[in-house]
Design a protein around this motif. Structure first.
Motif, PDB file in Angstrom:
ATOM      1  N   LEU A   1      -4.043  -1.427   6.890  1.00  0.00           N
ATOM      2  CA  LEU A   1      -3.130  -0.790   5.942  1.00  0.00           C
ATOM      3  C   LEU A   1      -3.129   0.720   6.123  1.00  0.00           C
ATOM      4  CD1 LEU A   1      -1.253  -0.765   3.488  1.00  0.00           C
ATOM      5  CD2 LEU A   1      -3.297  -0.738   2.042  1.00  0.00           C
TER       6      LEU A   1
ATOM      7  N   PRO B   1      -8.085  -3.075   4.513  1.00  0.00           N
ATOM      8  CA  PRO B   1      -7.889  -1.633   4.286  1.00  0.00           C
ATOM      9  C   PRO B   1      -7.641  -0.844   5.564  1.00  0.00           C
ATOM     10  CG  PRO B   1      -9.742  -2.455   2.988  1.00  0.00           C
ATOM     11  CD  PRO B   1      -9.351  -3.564   3.917  1.00  0.00           C
TER      12      PRO B   1
ATOM     13  N   ILE C   1      -4.855  -5.499  -1.501  1.00  0.00           N
ATOM     14  CA  ILE C   1      -5.056  -5.062  -0.120  1.00  0.00           C
ATOM     15  C   ILE C   1      -5.888  -6.108   0.618  1.00  0.00           C
ATOM     16  CG2 ILE C   1      -6.049  -3.291   1.380  1.00  0.00           C
ATOM     17  CD1 ILE C   1      -5.637  -1.302  -0.920  1.00  0.00           C
TER      18      ILE C   1
ATOM     19  N   GLU D   1      -4.923  -0.563  -5.213  1.00  0.00           N
ATOM     20  CA  GLU D   1      -4.513  -1.929  -5.560  1.00  0.00           C
ATOM     21  C   GLU D   1      -4.688  -2.147  -7.060  1.00  0.00           C
ATOM     22  OE1 GLU D   1      -6.821  -4.791  -3.396  1.00  0.00           O
ATOM     23  OE2 GLU D   1      -8.671  -3.651  -3.564  1.00  0.00           O
TER      24      GLU D   1
END
Length: 388
Positions: free
Chosen positions: A275, A272, A269, A328
């Motif tokens: 995402l 964050p 990632i 992840e």
């Protein structure tokens, strides 16, 4: 077609006398089987394989976050005039499609870095993430990244754009390659200026350091530029699980989403927050397709939902209870960043999960959703058919 497949996924464990969660668990790809070869897509002539992953982790995390064990007793329960139902769905997402992507890094007169990349921004926040990748690869603070220029072959010799969740995998790794090449150029030039070997040059934040702490600012290398490429004929595969809890009014066909949990593993990632925003937004898009958005034509082919007065787009009030968790645990072995595509993970499982949650709620009516969207009219018709 979609509805039929979804119904089979739930009906098969019922026929076999297997719990529906256990049925999914048994059919998940095992980590020991990675890389796992997938069927060839003949029309596109694509041969692919899952690169890495432990699909059990995302399923277990989703069930725990959702409180599946506690809510299982609510399946089909009639509470306050509405039937309650839950469902879980697993998915994988192919992304990082090649064949390649290109990037260029340039040191400006003020010592800041300009980033040029062939991937395009389509609202997914690549400007921020590409800046982070460049800063990290160059070991510089983000404020030293000047601008990110994208989406034009005026900037790079060749660009392929944004599709198939490829921007970070392809464009991001092209930036890493360009950064490594730029550092090599700087190291060689600094070694000549400081009269030492290139291996004696190091980087300390915003300065280039030689023997005896002799240092040069990045401004001394203004005009230096490096091109980078990332090429791959293999796709990356994110994966995850979704769970939904719904309440259905049998008199009106209205569905209320009480809780929705999405868990995904996307490899490494980079940011964050971006995402998380992508995942929640993708879930909303998927839920819109599952319950609201519908192209309707009359018997003469006249389009009847040509404005937002008739074509229903989801709003914040429609789906206020969405929780997204990103992991992840299993980076991709196919690229230096270890990244995988993530843009579509929130959409893929939404339709199936909602259809199965509604079917679970209306199990006493024998409801079997077979097409999306599941509008109040369609749900009411399923209830009426089951009441006869």
């Amino acid at each position: 077609m979609i509805g039929s497949v979804l119904n089979h996924v739930n009906s098969i464990p019922n026929d076999l006398g297997i719990d529906r969660v256990e049925f999914r668990r048994r059919n998940l790809i095992a980590e020991a089987d990675m890389p796992y070869a997938l069927a060839k897509v003949h029309v596109l002539d694509i041969v692919s394989e899952c690169d890495s992953g432990d699909y059990q982790i995302t399923l277990d995390r989703c069930l725990a976050e959702f409180n599946w064990a506690g809510r299982s007793k609510l399946q089909g329960a009639l509470i306050g005039g509405r039937y309650h139902g839950i469902a879980v769905g697993c998915y994988l997402e192919g992304g990082g499609t090649g064949p390649r992507e290109n990037a260029r890094l340039v040191i400006e007169a003020d010592g800041k870095i300009s980033v040029y990349v062939g991937s395009s921004s389509v609202g997914q926040g690549v400007e921020t993430v590409f800046s982070q990748i460049a800063a990290d690869a160059l070991e510089l603070p983000m404020e030293r990244i000047n601008n990110v220029f994208h989406g034009s072959t005026d900037y790079v010799t060749e660009g392929f754009g944004s599709f198939s969740s490829r921007s970070i995998v392809m464009g991001g790794n092209a930036i890493v390659d360009a950064a490594n090449r730029l550092r090599a150029l700087i190291r060689d030039a600094a070694a000549q200026r400081l009269g030492c070997a290139a291996t004696e040059i190091s980087f300390d934040n915003e300065t280039v350091v030689g023997p005896n702490r002799a240092a040069l600012d990045l401004k001394a290398f203004a005009g230096f530029a490096a091109d980078g490429t990332h090429a791959s004929n293999k796709r990356t595969y994110s994966y995850g699980a979704h769970a939904a809890y719904v309440a259905v009014d049998p008199k009106t066909g209205q569905v209320e989403l009480l809780d929705y949990v999405a868990v995904e593993d996307v490899g490494r990632i980079v940011n964050p927050l971006t995402l998380h925003g992508q995942c929640v937004g993708a879930v909303v898009q998927g839920l819109g397709g599952a319950l609201l958005e519908h192209f309707i034509y009359d018997e003469n082919g006249q389009f009847l939902t040509g404005s937002f007065a008739d074509y229903l787009m989801p709003t914040a009030s429609d789906f206020p209870s969405i929780r997204a968790v990103a992991l992840e645990q299993k980076p991709s072995p196919l690229n230096p960043l270890g990244a995988k595509g993530a843009g579509e993970g929130g959409i893929i499982a939404a339709g199936g999960t909602m259809a199965n949650a509604i079917a679970n709620a209306l199990g006493s009516f024998g409801a079997q959703p077979r097409e999306l969207p599941l509008t109040p009219t369609r749900i009411w018709e399923m209830v009426q058919a089951g009441s006869k």
